[in-house]
Design a protein around this motif. Sequence first.
Motif, PDB file in Angstrom:
ATOM      1  N   SER A   1       0.884  -1.357   0.013  1.00 53.37           N
ATOM      2  CA  SER A   1       0.124   0.057   0.052  1.00 53.37           C
ATOM      3  C   SER A   1       0.845   1.134  -0.088  1.00 53.37           C
ATOM      4  O   SER A   1       1.977   1.217   0.668  1.00 53.37           O
TER       5      SER A   1
ATOM      6  N   ALA B   1       0.002   5.065   0.759  1.00 55.82           N
ATOM      7  CA  ALA B   1      -1.057   5.929   1.474  1.00 55.82           C
ATOM      8  C   ALA B   1      -0.395   7.299   1.440  1.00 55.82           C
ATOM      9  O   ALA B   1       0.595   7.734   1.829  1.00 55.82           O
TER      10      ALA B   1
ATOM     11  N   ASP C   1      -7.233   3.049  -5.018  1.00 60.87           N
ATOM     12  CA  ASP C   1      -8.522   3.271  -4.237  1.00 60.87           C
ATOM     13  C   ASP C   1      -8.820   4.892  -3.908  1.00 60.87           C
ATOM     14  O   ASP C   1      -8.018   5.221  -2.834  1.00 60.87           O
TER      15      ASP C   1
ATOM     16  N   LYS D   1     -10.019   5.819  -0.308  1.00 60.50           N
ATOM     17  CA  LYS D   1      -8.978   5.625   0.977  1.00 60.50           C
ATOM     18  C   LYS D   1      -7.834   6.447   0.427  1.00 60.50           C
ATOM     19  O   LYS D   1      -6.803   6.573   1.377  1.00 60.50           O
ATOM     20  N   ASN D   2      -7.623   6.910  -0.520  1.00 55.21           N
ATOM     21  CA  ASN D   2      -6.321   7.670  -1.055  1.00 55.21           C
ATOM     22  C   ASN D   2      -5.224   6.804  -1.202  1.00 55.21           C
ATOM     23  O   ASN D   2      -4.299   7.184  -0.327  1.00 55.21           O
TER      24      ASN D   2
END
Length: 130
Positions: free
Chosen positions: A21, A23, A72, A75-76
Motif C-alpha cells: 500500500s 497511502a 482506491d 482511501k487515497n
Amino acid sequence: QVQLVESGGGLVQPGGSLRLSCAASGFNLDDYAIGWFRQAPGKEREGISCISNDRSTFYSNAVKGRFTISRDSAKNIVYLEMNSLKLEDTATYYCATDYDSALCSIALIAGLRRRPSDSWGQGTQVTVSS
C-alpha cells in the motif's frame, strides 16, 4: 504534511503473494501519476510500475504479468498486488510522485528514480525466501 507512506511488505515464499500500500496524506493521490520503485541491496533503484490519474498503467518487463497496480480513491491509497513472487523480487519497495505529472511516462519514472536517497520515504521491505 504532504507525504507518501509505504506498507504491506513482509517475508514470503517463492510463488507467494503480497499487497503493498502507498497511502497519501496532505494531497489527493488521484491528481497525480504514482510510481512504484524497488531497490535491492547493492543495486540501483528501478521503476517497476506506474498508474496515471486516468488509471492507465505501466509495468516493467521484470514484473509484467505478475504485479498489478491500482487506486482506491476513497482511501487515497495506491496498491501494488504482487503475485508469483520470485527470489529476485526481494528489495525495499517505494512509491513516489513528482506532485506535478498526471500521466506516467518513461521520463517521469526516470526522473523520479534519480532523486537522491534522502528524498525517499522508509519504503517497505519485501523478502522472498524459502
